[in-house]
Design a protein around this motif. Structure first.
Motif, PDB file in Angstrom:
ATOM      1  N   ALA A  51      -2.854  73.742  22.133  1.00 19.09           N
ATOM      2  CA  ALA A  51      -2.788  73.943  23.680  1.00 19.09           C
ATOM      3  C   ALA A  51      -3.643  72.833  24.064  1.00 19.09           C
ATOM      4  O   ALA A  51      -4.551  72.298  23.447  1.00 19.09           O
ATOM      5  CB  ALA A  51      -3.365  75.516  23.958  1.00 19.09           C
ATOM      6  N   GLU A  52      -3.662  72.895  25.572  1.00 20.27           N
ATOM      7  CA  GLU A  52      -4.564  71.867  26.268  1.00 20.27           C
ATOM      8  C   GLU A  52      -5.217  72.863  27.632  1.00 20.27           C
ATOM      9  O   GLU A  52      -4.301  73.524  28.195  1.00 20.27           O
ATOM     10  CB  GLU A  52      -3.892  70.874  26.588  1.00 20.27           C
ATOM     11  CG  GLU A  52      -2.776  70.760  27.489  1.00 20.27           C
ATOM     12  CD  GLU A  52      -1.928  69.387  27.769  1.00 20.27           C
ATOM     13  OE1 GLU A  52      -2.346  68.532  26.831  1.00 20.27           O
ATOM     14  OE2 GLU A  52      -0.947  69.470  28.326  1.00 20.27           O
TER      15      GLU A  52
ATOM     16  N   PHE B  80       0.655  75.567  26.657  1.00 18.78           N
ATOM     17  CA  PHE B  80       0.829  75.302  25.142  1.00 18.78           C
ATOM     18  C   PHE B  80       1.588  73.934  24.735  1.00 18.78           C
ATOM     19  O   PHE B  80       2.347  73.543  25.609  1.00 18.78           O
ATOM     20  CB  PHE B  80       1.540  76.651  24.487  1.00 18.78           C
ATOM     21  CG  PHE B  80       0.947  77.933  24.456  1.00 18.78           C
ATOM     22  CD1 PHE B  80      -0.463  78.095  24.186  1.00 18.78           C
ATOM     23  CD2 PHE B  80       1.541  78.940  25.380  1.00 18.78           C
ATOM     24  CE1 PHE B  80      -0.965  79.189  24.424  1.00 18.78           C
ATOM     25  CE2 PHE B  80       0.939  80.008  25.599  1.00 18.78           C
ATOM     26  CZ  PHE B  80      -0.342  80.330  24.955  1.00 18.78           C
ATOM     27  N   ARG B  81       1.113  73.420  23.712  1.00 24.00           N
ATOM     28  CA  ARG B  81       1.762  72.144  23.394  1.00 24.00           C
ATOM     29  C   ARG B  81       2.052  72.189  21.938  1.00 24.00           C
ATOM     30  O   ARG B  81       1.532  73.073  20.915  1.00 24.00           O
ATOM     31  CB  ARG B  81       0.539  70.995  23.680  1.00 24.00           C
ATOM     32  CG  ARG B  81       0.292  70.823  24.852  1.00 24.00           C
ATOM     33  CD  ARG B  81       1.342  70.348  25.766  1.00 24.00           C
ATOM     34  NE  ARG B  81       2.261  69.333  25.289  1.00 24.00           N
ATOM     35  CZ  ARG B  81       1.895  67.903  25.608  1.00 24.00           C
ATOM     36  NH1 ARG B  81       0.719  67.735  26.340  1.00 24.00           N
ATOM     37  NH2 ARG B  81       2.635  67.213  24.961  1.00 24.00           N
ATOM     38  N   SER B  82       3.179  71.290  21.267  1.00 22.85           N
ATOM     39  CA  SER B  82       3.388  71.164  20.079  1.00 22.85           C
ATOM     40  C   SER B  82       2.233  70.651  19.200  1.00 22.85           C
ATOM     41  O   SER B  82       1.212  70.058  19.652  1.00 22.85           O
ATOM     42  CB  SER B  82       4.517  70.195  19.759  1.00 22.85           C
ATOM     43  OG  SER B  82       5.678  70.907  20.204  1.00 22.85           O
TER      44      SER B  82
ATOM     45  N   ASP C 289      -0.410  67.511  19.955  1.00 22.01           N
ATOM     46  CA  ASP C 289      -0.093  67.058  21.295  1.00 22.01           C
ATOM     47  C   ASP C 289      -1.337  67.712  22.275  1.00 22.01           C
ATOM     48  O   ASP C 289      -1.304  67.032  23.626  1.00 22.01           O
ATOM     49  CB  ASP C 289       1.346  67.493  22.012  1.00 22.01           C
ATOM     50  CG  ASP C 289       2.388  66.635  21.023  1.00 22.01           C
ATOM     51  OD1 ASP C 289       1.985  65.603  20.288  1.00 22.01           O
ATOM     52  OD2 ASP C 289       3.451  66.946  21.048  1.00 22.01           O
ATOM     53  N   GLY C 290      -1.795  68.563  21.956  1.00 18.74           N
ATOM     54  CA  GLY C 290      -2.871  69.238  22.712  1.00 18.74           C
ATOM     55  C   GLY C 290      -4.301  68.869  22.333  1.00 18.74           C
ATOM     56  O   GLY C 290      -4.634  67.619  21.754  1.00 18.74           O
ATOM     57  N   GLN C 291      -5.354  69.572  22.399  1.00 18.75           N
ATOM     58  CA  GLN C 291      -6.825  69.570  22.545  1.00 18.75           C
ATOM     59  C   GLN C 291      -7.269  69.963  21.338  1.00 18.75           C
ATOM     60  O   GLN C 291      -8.343  70.135  20.970  1.00 18.75           O
ATOM     61  CB  GLN C 291      -7.269  70.041  23.815  1.00 18.75           C
ATOM     62  CG  GLN C 291      -6.960  69.232  24.792  1.00 18.75           C
ATOM     63  CD  GLN C 291      -7.438  69.547  26.246  1.00 18.75           C
ATOM     64  OE1 GLN C 291      -7.799  70.765  26.367  1.00 18.75           O
ATOM     65  NE2 GLN C 291      -7.497  68.774  27.202  1.00 18.75           N
ATOM     66  N   VAL C 292      -6.744  70.984  20.654  1.00 19.76           N
ATOM     67  CA  VAL C 292      -7.279  71.960  19.418  1.00 19.76           C
ATOM     68  C   VAL C 292      -7.700  71.042  18.300  1.00 19.76           C
ATOM     69  O   VAL C 292      -6.985  70.144  17.889  1.00 19.76           O
ATOM     70  CB  VAL C 292      -6.496  72.864  19.041  1.00 19.76           C
ATOM     71  CG1 VAL C 292      -7.252  73.861  17.788  1.00 19.76           C
ATOM     72  CG2 VAL C 292      -6.064  73.749  19.975  1.00 19.76           C
ATOM     73  N   ASP C 293      -8.998  71.251  17.992  1.00 21.69           N
ATOM     74  CA  ASP C 293      -9.626  70.460  16.878  1.00 21.69           C
ATOM     75  C   ASP C 293      -9.334  71.301  15.683  1.00 21.69           C
ATOM     76  O   ASP C 293      -9.998  72.107  15.195  1.00 21.69           O
ATOM     77  CB  ASP C 293     -11.166  70.528  16.834  1.00 21.69           C
ATOM     78  CG  ASP C 293     -11.959  69.807  15.728  1.00 21.69           C
ATOM     79  OD1 ASP C 293     -11.088  69.109  14.862  1.00 21.69           O
ATOM     80  OD2 ASP C 293     -13.024  69.953  15.907  1.00 21.69           O
ATOM     81  N   PHE C 294      -7.969  70.763  15.117  1.00 18.75           N
ATOM     82  CA  PHE C 294      -7.648  71.512  13.893  1.00 18.75           C
ATOM     83  C   PHE C 294      -8.381  70.939  12.458  1.00 18.75           C
ATOM     84  O   PHE C 294      -8.368  71.751  11.743  1.00 18.75           O
ATOM     85  CB  PHE C 294      -6.165  71.109  13.723  1.00 18.75           C
ATOM     86  CG  PHE C 294      -5.290  72.203  14.577  1.00 18.75           C
ATOM     87  CD1 PHE C 294      -5.185  73.420  14.367  1.00 18.75           C
ATOM     88  CD2 PHE C 294      -4.850  71.589  15.689  1.00 18.75           C
ATOM     89  CE1 PHE C 294      -4.487  74.337  15.105  1.00 18.75           C
ATOM     90  CE2 PHE C 294      -3.894  72.496  16.622  1.00 18.75           C
ATOM     91  CZ  PHE C 294      -3.800  74.007  16.284  1.00 18.75           C
TER      92      PHE C 294
ATOM     93  N   GLU D 185       5.206  76.787  20.412  1.00 18.37           N
ATOM     94  CA  GLU D 185       5.521  77.076  22.051  1.00 18.37           C
ATOM     95  C   GLU D 185       4.850  75.740  22.449  1.00 18.37           C
ATOM     96  O   GLU D 185       3.876  75.342  22.257  1.00 18.37           O
ATOM     97  CB  GLU D 185       4.400  78.281  22.206  1.00 18.37           C
ATOM     98  CG  GLU D 185       4.909  79.647  21.562  1.00 18.37           C
ATOM     99  CD  GLU D 185       4.219  80.708  22.042  1.00 18.37           C
ATOM    100  OE1 GLU D 185       2.962  80.572  22.984  1.00 18.37           O
ATOM    101  OE2 GLU D 185       4.608  82.010  21.809  1.00 18.37           O
ATOM    102  N   CYS D 186       5.907  75.269  23.218  1.00 17.56           N
ATOM    103  CA  CYS D 186       5.580  73.953  24.121  1.00 17.56           C
ATOM    104  C   CYS D 186       6.360  73.952  25.289  1.00 17.56           C
ATOM    105  O   CYS D 186       7.419  74.147  25.141  1.00 17.56           O
ATOM    106  CB  CYS D 186       5.789  72.810  23.144  1.00 17.56           C
ATOM    107  SG  CYS D 186       5.174  71.242  23.735  1.00 17.56           S
TER     108      CYS D 186
END
Length: 360
Positions: A247-248, A271-273, A276-281, A302-303
């Protein structure tokens, strides 16, 4: 240390009336080709799974397990989110939630809730028959319309809501305990259990029930501007399921967190694929490895921009790239050497005080 499992795929956003998403065998063939190792099955979707039959028939469960095995797949968990949503519905959402129940129950909130509890019971029994240990759900919402209220909430409103929420969920938690299943509430906006503080409040009201656990999805936490890495530190003992979803949050001079009147594409929080978002996986997978999370990493697509086929294909590679195969050695062991207690004492300048005596 434990290496988590994955990638699994949550099927809720993929099931459809057209192939390859119109049946469990078809979607299993497609998912295996994509590279998934497990499927997370929504127990409410009869196109894929008959939860009542699964609760009563071991043969049905064995047939599903065998069919998936032919494709190199297993079931990671069952999810029961739409059933959970119906356990506690504020009247403001009655019309919207009615479609989650059979037509003959729509408009009857009490009967609808009782049906949902029965479905959750079936899902817990089915999970046991399938050899699973965890089941995902939503808490439902009685207090959510008052999360940012004006006029202000009257004293006792939140406490009354959570007492009632606990009363409705305790029989389900007890059933899960009987079946050896952890009930994992997804921490999610629009649910009464939407952050760590609300989860703790619920946990208190259910008497710290040992089967009350958590589904961790960082996308819902970043959209609340919550520290999702510290969240893992706080709740590592409760996290039993993990949705890998990105997500972003892009606030502007016109909108911020509460941009809900805009379509998803125009919201500040969206939400992003994966990737493509900002989550620090990298941080999340490192934390989960550190804390010996032993469950599955499950892609939930969910994108608002990318199509589901690309999201799934890229998601498999993304999860595989982030899974940490934990080490079984210590990197500096090569330089280690056994040292006698007397030498340790000398190293510390304690020759006159043997180590054993100091410890006493």
């Amino acid at each position: 240390m434990i290496t988590l499992k994955g990638p699994s795929l949550h099927l809720a956003q993929f099931s459809a009336d057209q192939p390859p998403f119109d049946s469990l065998p078809n979607i299993a063939r497609w998912a295996a080709h994509m590279g998934f190792k497990a499927l997370q099955i929504p127990a409410w979707d009869k196109r894929l799974f008959d939860v009542e039959l699964a609760a009563s028939s071991q043969a049905y469960c064995d047939d599903i397990t065998a069919m998936l095995a032919e494709h190199g797949l297993v079931i990671s968990e069952l999810t029961t989110h739409l059933f959970g949503q119906l356990v506690a519905v504020h009247p403001a959402y009655d019309a919207l939630c009615d479609s989650f129940a059979p037509a003959h129950l729509q408009g009857d909130a009490a009967a609808r809730s009782a049906w949902a509890v029965h479905q959750l019971t079936c899902a817990a029994i089915a999970s046991r028959r399938l050899g699973l240990s965890d089941m995902g759900t939503f808490s439902g919402a009685l207090a959510w319309p008052y999360v940012f209220p004006f006029p202000q909430r009257p004293d006792g409103l939140v406490e009354t809501a959570f007492a009632e929420l606990a009363r409705r969920w305790l029989p389900v938690l007890d059933t899960c305990a009987e079946q050896g299943i952890n009930l994992c509430f997804e921490i999610h906006p629009a649910e009464d259990l939407h952050d760590g503080a609300s989860f703790e409040l619920f946990l208190e009201h259910v008497g710290h029930h040992p089967r009350c656990k958590m589904l961790f999805d960082p996308s819902h936490l970043i959209l609340q501007q919550l520290d999702y890495l510290a969240f893992i530190d706080h709740y590592r003992d409760y996290i039993r399921m993990f949705h890998v979803k990105d997500a972003e949050f892009l606030p502007t001079g016109k909108q911020g967190l509460f941009g809900g009147y805009q379509p998803w594409l125009k919201r500040a929080a969206r939400f992003r694929s994966l990737g493509d978002g900002q989550v620090d996986f990298k941080g999340i997978f490192s934390k989960l490895a550190e804390y010996d999370y032993s469950g599955w990493a499950t892609l939930e697509w969910e994108c608002c921009l990318k199509n589901q086929h690309d999201g799934a294909r890229e998601g498999v590679a993304f999860i595989n790239r982030h899974i940490i195969q934990v080490t079984d050695t210590v990197f500096d062991d090569f330089a280690g050497t056994p040292v006698a207690p007397a030498v340790i004492a000398r190293m510390l300048g304690l020759e006159g005080n043997p180590v054993g005596e100091l410890q006493r």
